[in-house]
Design a protein around this motif. Structure first.
Motif, short mmCIF file in Angstrom:
data_model
loop_
_atom_site.label_atom_id
_atom_site.label_comp_id
_atom_site.label_asym_id
_atom_site.label_seq_id
_atom_site.Cartn_x
_atom_site.Cartn_y
_atom_site.Cartn_z
N ALA A 1 49.58 35.34 41.49
CA ALA A 1 49.63 36.75 42.07
C ALA A 1 50.06 37.90 41.28
N ALA A 2 51.29 37.40 40.47
CA ALA A 2 51.83 38.47 39.53
C ALA A 2 50.82 38.82 38.38
N LEU A 3 50.15 37.73 37.97
CA LEU A 3 49.07 38.36 36.76
C LEU A 3 47.85 38.80 37.58
N GLY A 4 47.54 38.64 38.66
CA GLY A 4 46.50 39.11 39.25
C GLY A 4 46.87 40.85 39.52
N ASN A 5 48.11 40.97 39.96
CA ASN A 5 48.36 42.33 40.18
C ASN A 5 48.54 42.94 38.81
N THR A 6 48.89 42.55 37.79
CA THR A 6 48.88 43.33 36.28
C THR A 6 47.34 43.53 35.70
N ILE A 7 46.32 42.31 36.14
CA ILE A 7 45.14 42.65 35.68
C ILE A 7 44.47 43.66 36.52
N ALA A 8 44.77 43.58 37.90
CA ALA A 8 44.18 44.83 38.57
C ALA A 8 44.69 46.08 38.30
N MET A 9 46.03 46.23 37.92
CA MET A 9 46.35 47.67 37.57
C MET A 9 45.89 48.03 36.27
N LEU A 10 45.66 47.14 35.49
CA LEU A 10 45.17 47.57 33.93
C LEU A 10 43.57 47.93 34.11
N SER A 11 42.87 47.08 35.03
CA SER A 11 41.35 47.07 35.03
C SER A 11 40.81 47.98 36.36
N GLY A 12 41.82 48.42 37.26
CA GLY A 12 41.12 49.22 38.04
C GLY A 12 40.58 48.50 39.21
N ALA A 13 40.86 47.35 39.30
CA ALA A 13 40.36 46.70 40.54
C ALA A 13 41.23 46.48 41.79
N PRO A 14 40.90 46.23 42.96
CA PRO A 14 41.74 46.09 44.06
C PRO A 14 43.03 45.18 43.77
N VAL A 15 44.21 45.66 43.79
CA VAL A 15 45.16 44.98 43.57
C VAL A 15 45.56 43.56 44.61
N ASP A 16 45.28 43.73 45.76
CA ASP A 16 45.44 42.65 46.87
C ASP A 16 44.51 41.72 46.59
N LEU A 17 43.32 41.98 46.46
CA LEU A 17 42.16 41.20 46.10
C LEU A 17 42.59 40.22 44.91
N PHE A 18 42.84 40.94 43.70
CA PHE A 18 42.96 40.20 42.67
C PHE A 18 44.58 39.32 42.58
N GLY B 1 41.19 34.74 54.41
CA GLY B 1 39.81 35.09 55.04
C GLY B 1 38.63 34.54 54.32
N GLY B 2 37.37 34.75 54.79
CA GLY B 2 36.08 34.04 54.30
C GLY B 2 35.23 35.43 53.68
N GLU B 3 35.68 36.50 53.80
CA GLU B 3 34.92 37.61 53.21
C GLU B 3 34.62 37.62 51.59
N TYR B 4 35.61 37.36 50.93
CA TYR B 4 35.29 37.23 49.55
C TYR B 4 35.44 35.92 48.93
N LEU B 5 34.81 34.91 49.64
CA LEU B 5 34.46 33.62 49.18
C LEU B 5 34.00 33.56 47.87
N LEU B 6 32.90 34.54 47.46
CA LEU B 6 32.17 34.12 46.17
C LEU B 6 33.29 34.56 45.20
N TYR B 7 34.03 35.68 45.42
CA TYR B 7 35.03 35.91 44.17
C TYR B 7 36.21 34.70 44.00
N TYR B 8 36.51 34.23 45.15
CA TYR B 8 37.46 33.03 45.08
C TYR B 8 36.74 32.08 44.31
#
Length: 430
Positions: free
Chosen positions: A346-363, A391-398
């Motif tokens: 979760a912490a690494l996903g947060n960092t990657i999202a902040m650096l890449s402009g991706a949604p923080v909660d999703l990453f 939730g199943g909305e982002y299943l493909l990304y998972y």
């Protein structure tokens, strides 16, 4: 021609179904109840540690106590989850009944005094120990014992995280890299579901996580129903998550190997490990990397929950958690790896999202499940965990993140008892 043995076959099937119904009920209810007690006690010892900050300075003493407890009473129980996995692969060594109370008590000691560890290992060992005891008392065959141990893993995992489907699939997938057997899928699913219901019935509530992406996904190609750019970012993040899994695996195994090789007096290993954790707290200036790390006792503290919000963690929080946990578990303290892996991801996903402009909660959610997938070689179970938790909305990304992490995490995992059925790459020396 009429089959005269048909009534006998029906009676035999009915007896078999009744037998396994009773076995699954016993395993699930007992596991769910003990896991509920464990989670309640874990919450209490965590609150005690928060209230009495000086407990941390007794961590080296606690490590020595854990060492001698296993030295005097542990025997082969020291192998933990790997012993259960090995017993499923090749029955004979046996899973001792003393494993359950021993791992329960020593995990609570680890958390009370500030070790960085998880909880799933304890839950799985408790359920596996009970399943093995039940198999011995009822004189079950080796094949039946194998299935009962699998149901125990499923029940322990499903109830400790509140993810019954994931628990069932994890039990079947974790045995061997690259393959999954479905011979025990029904008892595993039933045991995981009933154990989770039992745990919840005792008043235990699991942490709720949410993905609240404000912006709609953009579609560069009209007939493609996903955000291609975001999918590419998830794939790249999955590679990073796999490398983080690999770093954690190698660091923990390396610390364990060299500490046993170079420290002559084995009781000094956890004592030195405890001292290193205290030193790291001074270096980082925080105690947020101790314990589970699901929530923090500080208003702006670093935790898994905080990682789902922009600015909730630092750029290097994931690396600090790797170091804290690898030292804790690699130098003899008890507990699981999975919740710290959630923190790391979760912490690494947060960092990657902040650096890449991706949604923080999703990453943060992708990292939560994908680092775990890479470290345990269970991408399918972790993809399902994403659905159960977020939730199943982002299943493909998972799926993209979990399978990318799986392929980039190396040939081994946190469980040394896990075997390789299908190599991730054609050349094992790659």
């Amino acid at each position: 021609m009429r089959n005269k043995s048909h009534p006998f076959l029906k009676k035999a099937f009915a007896a078999y179904a009744a037998k396994w119904t009773v076995l699954v009920l016993l395993t699930a209810i007992s596991t769910g109840s003990v896991v509920a007690l464990f989670l309640w006690l874990l919450e209490k010892v965590t609150l005690l540690r928060w209230q009495h900050s000086w407990f941390l300075y007794l961590l080296p003493v606690a490590g020595v106590l854990i060492y001698f407890l296993y030295k005097l009473a542990g025997r082969n129980a020291e192998a933990g989850n790997n012993l259960i996995i090995e017993e499923i692969h090749k029955p004979g060594a046996g899973v001792p009944a003393r494993m359950a109370p021993l791992v329960l008590f020593t995990t609570l000691i680890t958390h009370l005094f500030g070790g960085s560890a998880g909880r799933e290992g304890t839950a799985v060992q408790i359920s596996g120990s009970f399943g093995a005891l039940l198999a011995r008392k009822l004189h079950l065959t080796a094949a039946e014992t194998r299935i009962l141990l699998l149901t125990g893993i499923a029940a322990g995992f499903g109830s400790v995280f509140g993810t019954p489907v994931t628990g069932a699939v994890f039990a079947l997938e974790v045995l061997a890299i690259g393959t999954i057997r479905y011979d025990a899928v029904l008892p595993c699913l039933a045991a995981s579901l009933l154990a989770d219901i039992t745990c919840t019935a005792w008043g235990i509530h699991h942490t709720q996580y949410h993905i609240n992406m404000a912006a709609e996904l953009s579609r560069l190609v009209p007939f493609v129903q996903v955000d291609i750019l975001l999918l590419a970012k998830a794939l790249c993040a999955g590679v990073a998550f796999g490398l983080a899994s690999y770093l954690f695996i190698r660091l923990q195994h390396t610390i364990k190997h060299y500490s046993n090789q170079y420290i002559t007096y084995k009781w000094l290993i956890p004592a030195i490990g405890g001292a290193l954790i205290i030193l790291l707290c001074f270096i980082t200036g925080t105690r947020d990397y101790l314990g589970l790390g699901v929530v923090s006792n500080q208003p702006n503290g670093i935790s898994i929950v905080a990682a789902f919000h922009a600015g909730g963690v630092t750029n290097w929080s994931w690396l600090w958690k790797i170091i804290f946990t690898a030292i804790t578990l690699g130098m003899g303290f008890k507990g699981g790896e999975v919740t710290p892996l959630f923190f790391i991801g979760a912490a690494l996903g947060n960092t990657i999202a902040m650096l890449s402009g991706a949604p923080v909660d999703l990453f943060a959610a992708l990292g939560f499940i994908a680092v775990f997938a890479g470290a345990t070689n269970t991408p399918l179970a972790c993809t399902l965990m994403g659905v159960e938790l977020f939730g199943g909305e982002y299943l493909l990304y998972y799926a993209i993140a979990c399978f990318a992490a799986y392929y980039c995490s190396g040939q081994s995992g946190i469980y040394t008892g896990q075997r390789t059925a299908v190599s991730k790459i054609n050349n094992p020396d790659y």
